[in-house]
Design a protein around this motif. Structure first.
Motif, PDB file in Angstrom:
ATOM      1  N   PHE A   1       0.850  -1.195   0.000  1.00  0.00           N
ATOM      2  CA  PHE A   1       0.000   0.000   0.000  1.00  0.00           C
ATOM      3  C   PHE A   1       0.886   1.245   0.000  1.00  0.00           C
ATOM      4  O   PHE A   1       1.917   1.284   0.686  1.00  0.00           O
ATOM      5  CB  PHE A   1      -0.913   0.013   1.234  1.00  0.00           C
ATOM      6  N   PRO A   2       0.516   2.280  -0.757  1.00  0.00           N
ATOM      7  CA  PRO A   2       1.395   3.454  -0.900  1.00  0.00           C
ATOM      8  C   PRO A   2       1.770   4.066   0.442  1.00  0.00           C
ATOM      9  O   PRO A   2       0.918   4.279   1.312  1.00  0.00           O
ATOM     10  CB  PRO A   2       0.544   4.431  -1.732  1.00  0.00           C
ATOM     11  N   GLY A   3       3.070   4.349   0.594  1.00  0.00           N
ATOM     12  CA  GLY A   3       3.549   5.023   1.796  1.00  0.00           C
ATOM     13  C   GLY A   3       3.363   6.523   1.713  1.00  0.00           C
ATOM     14  O   GLY A   3       3.272   7.197   2.749  1.00  0.00           O
ATOM     15  N   ASP A   4       3.303   7.054   0.503  1.00  0.00           N
ATOM     16  CA  ASP A   4       3.086   8.487   0.298  1.00  0.00           C
ATOM     17  C   ASP A   4       1.756   8.684  -0.420  1.00  0.00           C
ATOM     18  O   ASP A   4       1.540   8.137  -1.506  1.00  0.00           O
ATOM     19  CB  ASP A   4       4.208   9.093  -0.546  1.00  0.00           C
ATOM     20  N   ILE A   5       0.870   9.452   0.187  1.00  0.00           N
ATOM     21  CA  ILE A   5      -0.443   9.735  -0.402  1.00  0.00           C
ATOM     22  C   ILE A   5      -0.658  11.240  -0.357  1.00  0.00           C
ATOM     23  O   ILE A   5      -0.924  11.814   0.713  1.00  0.00           O
ATOM     24  CB  ILE A   5      -1.566   9.008   0.368  1.00  0.00           C
ATOM     25  N   GLY A   6      -0.505  11.896  -1.505  1.00  0.00           N
ATOM     26  CA  GLY A   6      -0.640  13.354  -1.553  1.00  0.00           C
ATOM     27  C   GLY A   6       0.382  14.004  -0.648  1.00  0.00           C
ATOM     28  O   GLY A   6       1.598  13.760  -0.745  1.00  0.00           O
ATOM     29  N   GLU A   7      -0.078  14.829   0.274  1.00  0.00           N
ATOM     30  CA  GLU A   7       0.813  15.526   1.202  1.00  0.00           C
ATOM     31  C   GLU A   7       1.182  14.662   2.410  1.00  0.00           C
ATOM     32  O   GLU A   7       1.968  15.091   3.263  1.00  0.00           O
ATOM     33  CB  GLU A   7       0.146  16.807   1.695  1.00  0.00           C
ATOM     34  N   TRP A   8       0.650  13.467   2.497  1.00  0.00           N
ATOM     35  CA  TRP A   8       0.855  12.607   3.658  1.00  0.00           C
ATOM     36  C   TRP A   8       1.988  11.620   3.426  1.00  0.00           C
ATOM     37  O   TRP A   8       2.095  11.012   2.367  1.00  0.00           O
ATOM     38  CB  TRP A   8      -0.427  11.844   3.991  1.00  0.00           C
ATOM     39  N   ARG A   9       2.842  11.429   4.448  1.00  0.00           N
ATOM     40  CA  ARG A   9       3.965  10.498   4.408  1.00  0.00           C
ATOM     41  C   ARG A   9       3.756   9.443   5.498  1.00  0.00           C
ATOM     42  O   ARG A   9       3.572   9.785   6.673  1.00  0.00           O
ATOM     43  CB  ARG A   9       5.293  11.220   4.651  1.00  0.00           C
ATOM     44  N   GLY A  10       3.776   8.174   5.080  1.00  0.00           N
ATOM     45  CA  GLY A  10       3.452   7.093   6.010  1.00  0.00           C
ATOM     46  C   GLY A  10       4.656   6.415   6.606  1.00  0.00           C
ATOM     47  O   GLY A  10       5.726   6.322   5.984  1.00  0.00           O
ATOM     48  N   GLN A  11       4.481   5.918   7.837  1.00  0.00           N
ATOM     49  CA  GLN A  11       5.487   5.105   8.520  1.00  0.00           C
ATOM     50  C   GLN A  11       4.817   3.853   9.059  1.00  0.00           C
ATOM     51  O   GLN A  11       3.898   3.928   9.880  1.00  0.00           O
ATOM     52  CB  GLN A  11       6.150   5.892   9.657  1.00  0.00           C
ATOM     53  N   ARG A  12       5.267   2.682   8.584  1.00  0.00           N
ATOM     54  CA  ARG A  12       4.618   1.421   8.926  1.00  0.00           C
ATOM     55  C   ARG A  12       4.835   1.052  10.389  1.00  0.00           C
ATOM     56  O   ARG A  12       5.875   1.327  10.976  1.00  0.00           O
ATOM     57  CB  ARG A  12       5.145   0.281   8.039  1.00  0.00           C
ATOM     58  N   GLY A  13       3.831   0.385  10.956  1.00  0.00           N
ATOM     59  CA  GLY A  13       3.933  -0.154  12.303  1.00  0.00           C
ATOM     60  C   GLY A  13       3.556  -1.626  12.296  1.00  0.00           C
ATOM     61  O   GLY A  13       3.166  -2.183  11.260  1.00  0.00           O
ATOM     62  N   ARG A  14       3.662  -2.262  13.459  1.00  0.00           N
ATOM     63  CA  ARG A  14       3.332  -3.681  13.557  1.00  0.00           C
ATOM     64  C   ARG A  14       2.481  -3.927  14.798  1.00  0.00           C
ATOM     65  O   ARG A  14       2.637  -3.254  15.828  1.00  0.00           O
ATOM     66  CB  ARG A  14       4.602  -4.542  13.649  1.00  0.00           C
ATOM     67  N   LEU A  15       1.574  -4.889  14.678  1.00  0.00           N
ATOM     68  CA  LEU A  15       0.777  -5.315  15.819  1.00  0.00           C
ATOM     69  C   LEU A  15       1.502  -6.428  16.570  1.00  0.00           C
ATOM     70  O   LEU A  15       2.244  -7.222  15.970  1.00  0.00           O
ATOM     71  CB  LEU A  15      -0.589  -5.830  15.362  1.00  0.00           C
ATOM     72  N   GLU A  16       1.280  -6.495  17.877  1.00  0.00           N
ATOM     73  CA  GLU A  16       1.835  -7.599  18.640  1.00  0.00           C
ATOM     74  C   GLU A  16       1.147  -8.898  18.242  1.00  0.00           C
ATOM     75  O   GLU A  16      -0.013  -8.914  17.830  1.00  0.00           O
ATOM     76  CB  GLU A  16       1.642  -7.342  20.140  1.00  0.00           C
ATOM     77  N   GLN A  17       1.878 -10.010  18.389  1.00  0.00           N
ATOM     78  CA  GLN A  17       1.375 -11.300  17.937  1.00  0.00           C
ATOM     79  C   GLN A  17       0.098 -11.707  18.654  1.00  0.00           C
ATOM     80  O   GLN A  17      -0.777 -12.357  18.059  1.00  0.00           O
ATOM     81  CB  GLN A  17       2.447 -12.375  18.151  1.00  0.00           C
ATOM     82  N   ILE A  18      -0.059 -11.290  19.914  1.00  0.00           N
ATOM     83  CA  ILE A  18      -1.264 -11.657  20.670  1.00  0.00           C
ATOM     84  C   ILE A  18      -2.514 -11.100  20.011  1.00  0.00           C
ATOM     85  O   ILE A  18      -3.571 -11.737  19.978  1.00  0.00           O
ATOM     86  CB  ILE A  18      -1.142 -11.180  22.142  1.00  0.00           C
ATOM     87  N   TYR A  19      -2.401  -9.889  19.411  1.00  0.00           N
ATOM     88  CA  TYR A  19      -3.554  -9.287  18.738  1.00  0.00           C
ATOM     89  C   TYR A  19      -3.776  -9.915  17.364  1.00  0.00           C
ATOM     90  O   TYR A  19      -4.924 -10.074  16.927  1.00  0.00           O
ATOM     91  CB  TYR A  19      -3.355  -7.779  18.610  1.00  0.00           C
ATOM     92  N   ILE A  20      -2.692 -10.262  16.701  1.00  0.00           N
ATOM     93  CA  ILE A  20      -2.817 -10.934  15.395  1.00  0.00           C
ATOM     94  C   ILE A  20      -3.536 -12.270  15.560  1.00  0.00           C
ATOM     95  O   ILE A  20      -4.414 -12.631  14.772  1.00  0.00           O
ATOM     96  CB  ILE A  20      -1.425 -11.124  14.767  1.00  0.00           C
ATOM     97  N   ASP A  21      -3.167 -13.013  16.617  1.00  0.00           N
ATOM     98  CA  ASP A  21      -3.805 -14.309  16.873  1.00  0.00           C
ATOM     99  C   ASP A  21      -5.282 -14.148  17.208  1.00  0.00           C
ATOM    100  O   ASP A  21      -6.113 -14.966  16.816  1.00  0.00           O
ATOM    101  CB  ASP A  21      -3.089 -15.027  18.022  1.00  0.00           C
ATOM    102  N   ALA A  22      -5.628 -13.081  17.933  1.00  0.00           N
ATOM    103  CA  ALA A  22      -7.019 -12.878  18.345  1.00  0.00           C
ATOM    104  C   ALA A  22      -7.887 -12.413  17.188  1.00  0.00           C
ATOM    105  O   ALA A  22      -9.037 -12.835  17.056  1.00  0.00           O
ATOM    106  CB  ALA A  22      -7.085 -11.867  19.490  1.00  0.00           C
ATOM    107  N   LEU A  23      -7.349 -11.548  16.316  1.00  0.00           N
ATOM    108  CA  LEU A  23      -8.152 -10.959  15.239  1.00  0.00           C
ATOM    109  C   LEU A  23      -8.293 -11.894  14.038  1.00  0.00           C
ATOM    110  O   LEU A  23      -9.239 -11.770  13.260  1.00  0.00           O
ATOM    111  CB  LEU A  23      -7.539  -9.629  14.796  1.00  0.00           C
ATOM    112  N   LYS A  24      -7.338 -12.791  13.823  1.00  0.00           N
ATOM    113  CA  LYS A  24      -7.436 -13.854  12.808  1.00  0.00           C
ATOM    114  C   LYS A  24      -7.612 -13.317  11.384  1.00  0.00           C
ATOM    115  O   LYS A  24      -8.270 -13.940  10.549  1.00  0.00           O
ATOM    116  CB  LYS A  24      -8.597 -14.810  13.138  1.00  0.00           C
ATOM    117  N   PHE A  25      -7.031 -12.152  11.084  1.00  0.00           N
ATOM    118  CA  PHE A  25      -7.127 -11.648   9.713  1.00  0.00           C
ATOM    119  C   PHE A  25      -6.080 -12.320   8.837  1.00  0.00           C
ATOM    120  O   PHE A  25      -5.152 -12.990   9.327  1.00  0.00           O
ATOM    121  CB  PHE A  25      -6.972 -10.124   9.674  1.00  0.00           C
ATOM    122  N   ASP A  26      -6.223 -12.146   7.518  1.00  0.00           N
ATOM    123  CA  ASP A  26      -5.268 -12.723   6.572  1.00  0.00           C
ATOM    124  C   ASP A  26      -4.208 -11.707   6.141  1.00  0.00           C
ATOM    125  O   ASP A  26      -3.135 -12.089   5.673  1.00  0.00           O
ATOM    126  CB  ASP A  26      -6.016 -13.238   5.334  1.00  0.00           C
TER     127      ASP A  26
END
Length: 532
Positions: free
Chosen positions: A356-381
């Motif tokens: 997904f684009p890191g730069d969108i118009g005037e906005w500059r993105g910085q990626r983050g990560r979720l802790e594994q406990i939340y990834i396991d609970a939310l069960k997304f792909d």
């Protein structure tokens, strides 16, 4: 002669004992066998759910239901069986749920369809007068079916919050300094999180089934039976809160080991047994109040069927015509079940959200990560967690959770249920329509939530983007999930959430404008990652 006639009139009527040849029961056995064959996929899913702690009581419920029917077998033997059109229609409805659930591969629909069809077959076989005798045993079987995932998640979230609040109240009674943020209990040196496994559902589901059984066996007024059953919820919350409070107290004095391992599990077992004892004490109290008061042994007894008088007149049953109407339906759907193709989700081609684009118009993105406990609970792909900043210093957090399939328990978690678990209080909730290039050029309609925790305040926009639709209503999402599974063989979709800090002294109009503009900016690229 007149006296003899009067004496004859006072004689009780002869009891009729209905009996049948063995071969008519073959019709019932064949009907139930066809049901088991037709609904085998849903029943296999239900058996798989029973392997979890929340539903492990499911193994005993069919046996208990059979025992309850046996208890009333003498009364059944003295009740004539009658045909029932209602039974035929109920069977047809259950078979319709099977076809719909099978095409949509939604186990819950299939499982409830099985219970509806089973009730229809029994009603067709014996008629309402006899079916009413075994109705409590039949209703008990509904406790075997696991809750749909979205109801389970919402109930779990609410119980986590309530149990955390009451548990902290107990801790404070011992003059222990403690701070609660949602379902996180802060003891200073230690933090305890009341996770989904500690919500109390592991007590509530088996205890509610136990309360229903107790209400069936309890000999008392209907209101007493209702109180006995519905009290299982407050008993569960009370005892689960007590357990959480005790763990917090032990952790404060003995360390974090008191909240882990065998001791944690043992405490859970003790609490469930305590819940059962409270239920028994409640039965004892109910037996001793009201105009129908009695001793506990009189109000609650487990005995066998009453004997049928030897003088009973024996008559043979006939197979009701409604059974002959039900059997062709079952045979036809059984043949259809072999012809239905094996259905699997159509997985649309899409790039991963890591691109997904890191730069969108005037906005500059910085990626983050979720802790594994939340990834396991939310069960997304797939998911995206990124902070976007503009030159003015404004920051917007973008979170996207994508699910390739939402059929088997993995589904979008609504922020409306999850946010309070982090300690946030919803101050305002509404919908907002954002003009601009939404999906298919339509305005983008979003949920707008203003949340606060202490002096910190956030403005949140979120919506459900699912197979070409943008929705704000969680229940509408579930309906289209079923409909698209049935008609398009697709259940993919995503939750999109935008969050911006909204300090108490700042104007919300500016924050709304920033979120609206950012939502318009990300919508076109989002459509590549969340396909129609």
């Amino acid at each position: 002669m007149i006296e003899a006639a009067r004496s004859h009139e006072m004689q009780p009527p002869l009891t009729t004992r209905w009996a049948g040849h063995i071969w008519p029961w073959g019709f019932l056995a064949a009907a139930i066998g066809l049901l088991l064959m037709i609904f085998s996929t849903g029943l296999a899913g239900m058996l798989n759910a029973w392997s979890s702690e929340e539903y492990s009581h499911g193994y005993m419920l069919p046996a208990v239901a059979a025992f309850l029917v046996w208890q009333r077998s003498a009364l059944l033997a003295q009740t004539p069986f009658q045909p029932s059109w209602t039974g035929v229609m109920l069977t047809a409805f259950g078979l319709f749920l099977y076809v719909a659930g099978e095409l949509g591969t939604l186990y819950t629909v299939i499982q409830y369809g099985f219970l509806a069809a089973l009730g229809g077959v029994l009603l067709s076989w014996m008629g309402w007068k006899a079916f009413r005798i075994i109705l409590p045993a039949y209703l008990l079987l509904f406790f075997c079916v696991p809750l749909p995932s979205f109801l389970y998640n919402n109930l779990s979230s609410q119980l986590q919050l309530t149990s955390s609040e009451w548990g902290v109240a107990l801790i404070r009674l011992f003059s222990i300094p403690v701070f609660l943020e949602g379902n996180v209990i802060d003891l200073g040196h230690y933090q305890l999180q009341v996770v989904e496994a500690c919500s109390g559902l592991r007590y509530l589901f088996p205890l509610s089934a136990l309360g229903f059984i107790a209400a069936i066996l309890f000999r008392g007024a209907l209101w007493k039976k209702a109180v006995l059953f519905f009290s299982t919820l407050p008993i569960t919350v009370l005892m689960n809160s007590f357990r959480i409070g005790v763990i917090g107290i032990l952790v404060h004095y003995q360390g974090i080991d008191m909240a882990e391992g065998f001791l944690h599990d043992f405490e859970g077992w003790v609490v469930f047994m305590a819940c059962s004892v409270l239920l028994v004490l409640e039965m004892w109290l109910l037996a001793r109040i009201g105009p129908d008061r009695s001793s506990f042994s009189e109000a609650f007894t487990i005995d066998g069927p009453e004997p049928i008088p030897d003088s009973a007149r024996v008559e043979h049953r006939r197979v009701p015509w409604s059974v002959y109407a039900v059997l062709p339906l079952l045979v036809a759907v059984a043949l259809l079940s072999f012809m239905l193709p094996e259905r699997q989700d159509v997985a649309p081609q899409r790039p991963d959200l890591v691109f997904f684009p890191g730069d969108i118009g005037e906005w500059r993105g910085q990626r983050g990560r979720l802790e594994q406990i939340y990834i396991d609970a939310l069960k997304f792909d797939d998911y995206l967690m990124s902070d976007y900043r503009n030159q003015a210093g404004d920051s917007i957090n973008l979170y996207v959770a994508y699910y390739a399939s939402q059929r088997k328990g993995a589904s979008v978690h609504s922020p409306k249920s999850c946010l309070p678990g982090g300690g946030w209080r919803i101050e305002d909730f509404s919908q907002r329509e954002i003009p601009g290039p939404g999906v298919d050029g339509q305005p983008l309609r979003v949920n707008r939530s203003l949340i606060q925790m202490g002096d910190e305040r956030l403005l949140v926009y979120y919506w459900f983007q699912q197979r070409g639709r943008v929705m704000t209503n969680e229940y509408l999402v579930k309906w289209y999930l079923f409909w698209d599974a049935l008609t398009r063989n697709r259940t993919d979709g995503a939750l999109v959430r935008l969050t911006i800090a909204a300090p108490l002294e700042e104007d919300l109009k500016e924050k709304d404008a920033l979120l609206s503009g950012f939502a318009n900016a990300i919508e076109p690229p989002l459509q590549r990652f969340i396909p129609e």
